[in-house]
Write a protein that holds these residues in place. Structure first.
Motif, PDB file in Angstrom:
ATOM      1  N   ALA A   1       0.843  -1.193   0.000  1.00 41.61           N
ATOM      2  CA  ALA A   1       0.000   0.000   0.000  1.00 41.61           C
ATOM      3  C   ALA A   1       0.878   1.243   0.000  1.00 41.61           C
ATOM      4  N   PRO A   2       0.625   2.224  -0.886  1.00 48.42           N
ATOM      5  CA  PRO A   2       1.490   3.411  -1.007  1.00 48.42           C
ATOM      6  C   PRO A   2       1.170   4.471   0.049  1.00 48.42           C
TER       7      PRO A   2
ATOM      8  N   LEU B   1      -4.297   4.186  10.056  1.00 45.49           N
ATOM      9  CA  LEU B   1      -4.471   4.270   8.605  1.00 45.49           C
ATOM     10  C   LEU B   1      -5.116   3.006   8.031  1.00 45.49           C
ATOM     11  N   ASN B   2      -5.432   2.052   8.904  1.00 46.07           N
ATOM     12  CA  ASN B   2      -6.002   0.769   8.468  1.00 46.07           C
ATOM     13  C   ASN B   2      -5.076   0.041   7.501  1.00 46.07           C
ATOM     14  N   ILE B   3      -3.781   0.104   7.814  1.00 50.46           N
ATOM     15  CA  ILE B   3      -2.800  -0.688   7.068  1.00 50.46           C
ATOM     16  C   ILE B   3      -2.003  -1.509   8.076  1.00 50.46           C
ATOM     17  N   ALA B   4      -1.080  -2.320   7.585  1.00 49.88           N
ATOM     18  CA  ALA B   4      -0.247  -3.154   8.445  1.00 49.88           C
ATOM     19  C   ALA B   4       1.217  -2.976   8.061  1.00 49.88           C
ATOM     20  N   ILE B   5       2.100  -3.362   8.987  1.00 55.10           N
ATOM     21  CA  ILE B   5       3.548  -3.312   8.773  1.00 55.10           C
ATOM     22  C   ILE B   5       4.067  -4.744   8.807  1.00 55.10           C
ATOM     23  N   ALA B   6       4.988  -5.060   7.920  1.00 54.51           N
ATOM     24  CA  ALA B   6       5.572  -6.406   7.920  1.00 54.51           C
ATOM     25  C   ALA B   6       7.044  -6.350   7.595  1.00 54.51           C
ATOM     26  N   GLY B   7       7.769  -7.345   8.098  1.00 51.87           N
ATOM     27  CA  GLY B   7       9.136  -7.591   7.686  1.00 51.87           C
ATOM     28  C   GLY B   7       9.128  -8.496   6.465  1.00 51.87           C
TER      29      GLY B   7
END
Length: 389
Positions: free
Chosen positions: A46-47, A105-111
């Motif tokens: 997601a940008p 922001l209703n997004i997620a973070i991942a490695g």
């Protein structure tokens, strides 16, 4: 992402000067992580980096949070740390702030070193002049550089010691690749590599290894010759596996995939610190230019097979299982692991090597069970935030 010369670089190559090597505390640490921004609908990239940066700027944190080449990635870094425990503390604090902002922001973070199914042509170049310059120079490679790595800086007492450390550390590049590998999937396909991310890095003209020089004066002469060609303008133009960072007084190891957890990232930094302590204080061997005869083969083996790779000893020519070489090395540096406080993290990495269990294996096991890469990405994001995944 390193900066790169524009088409007219030759015109101002005369102005390029190698920076003096700054003082840093020997064996100090700094860690950078490039992270994925993922939407929570289909778990594609997601940008949202601009929005994340705005939210993160309001939170006092150690280190820094900065944009990267494309708008679906973000880079975080620690401050100067004395131990892997301090690295873990700072990364955990940054991670928790990232998760809070991402939730808003209703997004997620991942490695992970690659996103499993993103399409490179859909990525957007982050709106910064340097990134646009890189995009014009490298074309589609710039968007294909939507990959995610961990960089570890280790402080060196002086410039000559830094070069000696760099070339000694090069023997252990396969360790770092195999232990951190977390990029088996690219654009929806299992690449059969544990670290496919590095294949994208190798596409750049200034990737690979540093030239074999053991004094800063020799390195400066080599740098002057190179800049006179106009091919490069500064040290940032080199994508080497390990490069000196004179402005920080460190060497920077750049072959790690971003792990799926900050705990593993800190453990890897601790391994670098303990290994550097052993190399600095015991000086167990002198690096040789002949070491690099097997360097590319060993690096390929680690990328392709991870902890199941074969390692070729550059001196004896002996072939052995990479995981055995990792475990043997960890035993050699036990006293230094204890001295720098890295033993708990290294014990976890040792168990990982014994079991052949890196993050690439975890991702493949999730895909074998779920048969849906979007679900694998969801679980990876859950794992990064501290959930069980």
């Amino acid at each position: 992402m390193a900066s790169a010369p524009a088409h007219g670089a030759a015109a101002d190559a005369r102005q390029a000067v190698l920076e003096p090597f700054q003082h840093s505390a020997a064996l100090s640490l700094g860690v950078e992580l490039e992270l994925q921004l993922i939407n929570t609908n289909d778990y594609d990239l997601a940008p949202y980096s601009a929005e994340m940066l705005r939210l993160m700027a309001k939170i006092p944190l150690p280190g820094a949070v900065v944009p990267e080449m494309t708008s679906s990635m973000i880079e975080v870094s620690t401050g100067v740390c004395n131990s892997s425990a301090q690295v873990l503390g700072e990364l955990s604090q940054i991670r928790d702030a990232l998760v809070r902002c991402a939730d808003k922001l209703n997004i997620a973070i991942a490695g992970g070193g690659t996103h499993p199914f993103q399409q490179w042509h859909e990525q957007r170049i982050y709106d910064r002049p340097r990134f646009h310059e890189l995009s014009q120079l490298y074309g589609y490679l710039s968007k294909q550089f939507t990959i995610f790595g961990q960089h570890v800086h280790i402080g060196c007492p002086d410039a000559d010691s830094a070069l000696l450390m760099l070339h000694r550390m090069s023997r252990y590049i396969p360790h770092f690749i195999a232990l951190s590998a977390s990029s088996p999937f690219v654009q929806g396909q299992d690449t059969q590599f544990d670290s496919a991310r590095l294949n994208s890095v190798f596409a750049f003209p200034m990737s690979g290894r540093a030239p074999y020089t053991l004094s800063w004066d020799e390195f400066g002469a080599w740098f002057a010759k190179t800049t006179r060609t106009g091919v490069v303008k500064s040290m940032k133009d080199f994508y080497w596996d390990i490069r000196p960072k004179p402005e920080y007084g460190t060497i920077e190891i750049r072959v790690f995939d971003t792990p799926l957890t900050v705990e593993r990232a800190a453990a890897l930094a601790g391994y670098v610190q303990a290994l550097a302590s052993w190399l600095l204080h015991e000086q167990p061997f002198m690096p040789l230019e002949d070491d690099y005869m097997v360097y590319t083969y060993n690096r390929f083996q680690a990328c392709r097979f991870g902890l199941d790779a074969v390692y070729v000893d550059p001196v004896s020519g002996e072939h052995m299982a990479l995981r055995d070489h990792i475990v043997m090395t960890m035993k050699q540096i036990d006293a230094h692991s204890l001295a720098v406080g890295a033993a708990p993290g290294i014990d976890l990495l040792r168990l990982s090597a014994d079991m052949g269990a890196n993050d690439a294996r975890w991702l493949r096991e999730r895909q074998a069970k779920e048969r849906l890469l979007a679900e694998v990405s969801r679980q990876a994001a859950e794992r990064f935030r501290g959930g069980r995944g």
